[in-house]
Scaffold this active site. Structure first.
Site, PDB file in Angstrom:
ATOM      1  N   GLU A  81      24.078  14.939  46.743  1.00 37.52           N
ATOM      2  CA  GLU A  81      23.371  16.200  46.910  1.00 37.52           C
ATOM      3  C   GLU A  81      22.251  16.330  45.882  1.00 37.52           C
ATOM      4  OE1 GLU A  81      26.189  19.432  47.218  1.00 37.52           O
ATOM      5  OE2 GLU A  81      27.572  18.160  48.328  1.00 37.52           O
ATOM      6  N   CYS A  95      16.727  18.862  40.915  1.00 41.12           N
ATOM      7  CA  CYS A  95      17.953  18.478  40.209  1.00 41.12           C
ATOM      8  C   CYS A  95      18.565  17.306  40.962  1.00 41.12           C
ATOM      9  CB  CYS A  95      18.876  19.702  40.211  1.00 41.12           C
ATOM     10  SG  CYS A  95      20.494  19.425  39.535  1.00 41.12           S
ATOM     11  N   CYS A 102      31.914  11.575  40.033  1.00 42.16           N
ATOM     12  CA  CYS A 102      31.824  11.446  38.576  1.00 42.16           C
ATOM     13  C   CYS A 102      33.216  11.160  38.008  1.00 42.16           C
ATOM     14  CB  CYS A 102      31.275  12.735  37.964  1.00 42.16           C
ATOM     15  SG  CYS A 102      31.041  12.620  36.169  1.00 42.16           S
ATOM     16  N   CYS A 327      23.059  23.481  40.299  1.00 38.28           N
ATOM     17  CA  CYS A 327      23.289  22.276  39.515  1.00 38.28           C
ATOM     18  C   CYS A 327      24.708  22.307  38.981  1.00 38.28           C
ATOM     19  CB  CYS A 327      22.348  22.239  38.323  1.00 38.28           C
ATOM     20  SG  CYS A 327      20.733  21.692  38.765  1.00 38.28           S
TER      21      CYS A 327
HETATM   22  N1  SAH Z   1      27.240  14.899  34.004  1.00 35.64           N
HETATM   23  C1  SAH Z   1      26.167  15.511  33.323  1.00 35.64           C
HETATM   24  C2  SAH Z   1      25.096  16.029  34.250  1.00 35.64           C
HETATM   25  C3  SAH Z   1      25.556  16.713  35.495  1.00 35.64           C
HETATM   26  S1  SAH Z   1      26.452  18.237  35.263  1.00 35.64           S
HETATM   27  C4  SAH Z   1      26.660  16.605  32.402  1.00 35.64           C
HETATM   28  O1  SAH Z   1      27.823  16.982  32.480  1.00 35.64           O
HETATM   29  O2  SAH Z   1      25.865  17.071  31.586  1.00 35.64           O
HETATM   30  C5  SAH Z   1      25.115  19.317  34.825  1.00 35.64           C
HETATM   31  C6  SAH Z   1      25.545  20.610  34.165  1.00 35.64           C
HETATM   32  O3  SAH Z   1      26.211  21.459  35.086  1.00 35.64           O
HETATM   33  C7  SAH Z   1      26.485  20.430  32.993  1.00 35.64           C
HETATM   34  O4  SAH Z   1      25.985  21.131  31.868  1.00 35.64           O
HETATM   35  C8  SAH Z   1      27.782  21.065  33.471  1.00 35.64           C
HETATM   36  O5  SAH Z   1      28.479  21.589  32.368  1.00 35.64           O
HETATM   37  C9  SAH Z   1      27.274  22.112  34.412  1.00 35.64           C
HETATM   38  N2  SAH Z   1      28.235  22.604  35.406  1.00 35.64           N
HETATM   39  C10 SAH Z   1      29.274  21.954  35.967  1.00 35.64           C
HETATM   40  N3  SAH Z   1      29.903  22.734  36.864  1.00 35.64           N
HETATM   41  C11 SAH Z   1      29.227  23.910  36.890  1.00 35.64           C
HETATM   42  C12 SAH Z   1      29.376  25.128  37.631  1.00 35.64           C
HETATM   43  N4  SAH Z   1      30.333  25.270  38.535  1.00 35.64           N
HETATM   44  N5  SAH Z   1      28.510  26.146  37.379  1.00 35.64           N
HETATM   45  C13 SAH Z   1      27.503  25.991  36.485  1.00 35.64           C
HETATM   46  N6  SAH Z   1      27.303  24.863  35.782  1.00 35.64           N
HETATM   47  C14 SAH Z   1      28.161  23.841  35.967  1.00 35.64           C
HETATM   48 FE1  SF4 Z   2      30.703  14.813  35.544  1.00 36.89          FE
HETATM   49 FE2  SF4 Z   2      28.945  16.483  34.393  1.00 36.89          FE
HETATM   50 FE3  SF4 Z   2      30.701  17.372  36.242  1.00 36.89          FE
HETATM   51 FE4  SF4 Z   2      31.585  16.663  33.849  1.00 36.89          FE
HETATM   52  S1  SF4 Z   2      30.180  18.354  34.293  1.00 36.89           S
HETATM   53  S2  SF4 Z   2      32.518  16.086  35.810  1.00 36.89           S
HETATM   54  S3  SF4 Z   2      30.264  14.976  33.372  1.00 36.89           S
HETATM   55  S4  SF4 Z   2      29.075  15.923  36.579  1.00 36.89           S
END
Ligand code: SAH
Ligand code: SF4
Length: 335
Positions: A81, A95, A102, A327
């Protein structure tokens, strides 16, 4: 789309053919090889057959009209996505995903609950950019910012992510300035160390999401391997060497990490550890079935406490609730 065969097909042709072909796809954003009149007809036909550049996808529009989500279907039946956000200040942010699923298994994250399938290739990363660049071109617009905040941990797919970024950044490619490209990581030590030595001026964000290591280990298992202290050491070095500001992301999880006690603890944790070149971004949690978002008042209180401690802080509202498209909330819900 299957661009990985492009080099193989063109290996017996003069070098400028590959350059022309890449420019046609990345820069002129053609949707079929037939459009590339600078290439000989027989080569166009061969490319059309062996290296098609149509992108299988489905777009979901959000009622908020500033957000779109695409599901991109990959050659092996997997899907990823990509989320596009149009901001009032004319920024057009894309994004992108870096992996299918993951492996980091963060408790609050929908992608984390999906588990890991595989890394994306350089071209599968670029495909997401091409898809939206083509759509925007028809509206005389461009992507201005790229964030690696979709599915997956970009620093665990380091080489492909960096190769894709080089093309996103290059003049013959998408020509998006490195300062407009950001990688977000859950804290992969080796990846941060490698990025420190990278000559590209891209931005780095750390998903901290907790004010102490015990809590962080509970919601982000990667913290057991790379606890906050270890990550802050390499991050401080990154800041010292690159002189670039790092974003500390903090997703606001109701009653989990959002109390006044957490705010004070976070302020003390950050104070002096990273010098001055960082800022905290409080992110509204997009509800998944696992956690609840913080109340608006809790977020305001939290922010005030950080400000009292002179921690630079901003707040980001996530977009696209109704298309499950914010995101980090890329659910794979269509599966
Ligand atoms: N794996 C990397 C990049 C993808 S996640 C990382 O974790 O940084 C990108 C961001 O989305 C991260 O900061 C994560 O903490 C946040 N995130 C994950 N689930 C979310 C949600 N349900 N609502 C808002 N942000 C979320
Ligand atoms: Fe992976 Fe980032 Fe989601 Fe954590 S927040 S599971 S590192 S995508």
């Amino acid at each position: 789309m299957n661009l990985s065969t492009l080099e193989k097909i063109l290996v017996h042709h003069p070098a400028y053919r590959l350059k022309q072909a890449r420019e046609a796809v990345f820069n002129q954003l053609v949707e079929s090889w037939d459009e590339v009149s600078s290439l000989p007809l027989d080569l166009r036909t061969k490319l059309e057959q062996e290296c098609p550049i149509n992108i299988k996808h489905k777009i979901f529009e959000s009622d908020e009209s500033n957000t779109q989500k695409a599901i991109v279907y990959l050659h092996d039946g997997e899907q990823i996505e990509t989320v596009f956000m149009q901001h009032k200040d004319k920024r057009n942010t894309l994004c992108v995903s870096s992996q299918v699923g993951c492996a980091m298994a963060c408790e609050f994250c929908a992608t984390g609950h999906q588990g890991f399938t595989r890394n994306l290739s350089e071209f599968e990363i670029l495909e997401q950019v091409i898809l939206f660049a083509r759509i925007l071109k028809k509206q005389n617009q461009k992507i201005t910012n790229i964030v690696f905040m979709g599915m997956g941990e970009p620093l665990l797919n380091y080489d492909n992510v960096l190769e894709a970024i080089r093309i996103i950044n290059s003049k013959e490619g998408f020509n998006i300035g490195a300062r407009h490209i950001s990688i977000s990581t859950s804290g992969i030590r080796e990846g941060i160390v490698r990025l420190t030595r990278e000559p590209l001026q891209i931005n780095l964000a750390l998903s901290l999401n907790a004010s102490n290591s015990k809590l962080r280990s509970e919601i982000m298992p990667i913290n057991r391997q790379y606890p906050i202290d270890k990550i802050f050491l390499v991050l401080a070095e990154y800041i010292k060497v690159t002189r670039r500001r790092v974003m500390i992301e903090y997703v606001m999880l109701g009653r989990v990490n959002d109390t006044e006690k957490h705010a004070r603890e976070l302020s003390l944790l950050l104070d002096n550890k990273l010098g001055k070149l960082f800022f905290v971004n409080l992110i509204n949690f997009n509800p998944t079935k696992y956690f609840k978002p913080s109340a608006k008042e809790s977020i305001e209180k939290f922010k005030k406490i950080l400000e009292k401690y002179h921690i630079p802080v901003t707040q980001r509202f996530a977009f696209g609730h109704n298309i499950h498209g914010a995101c980090g909330q890329l659910t794979g819900s269509v599966k």
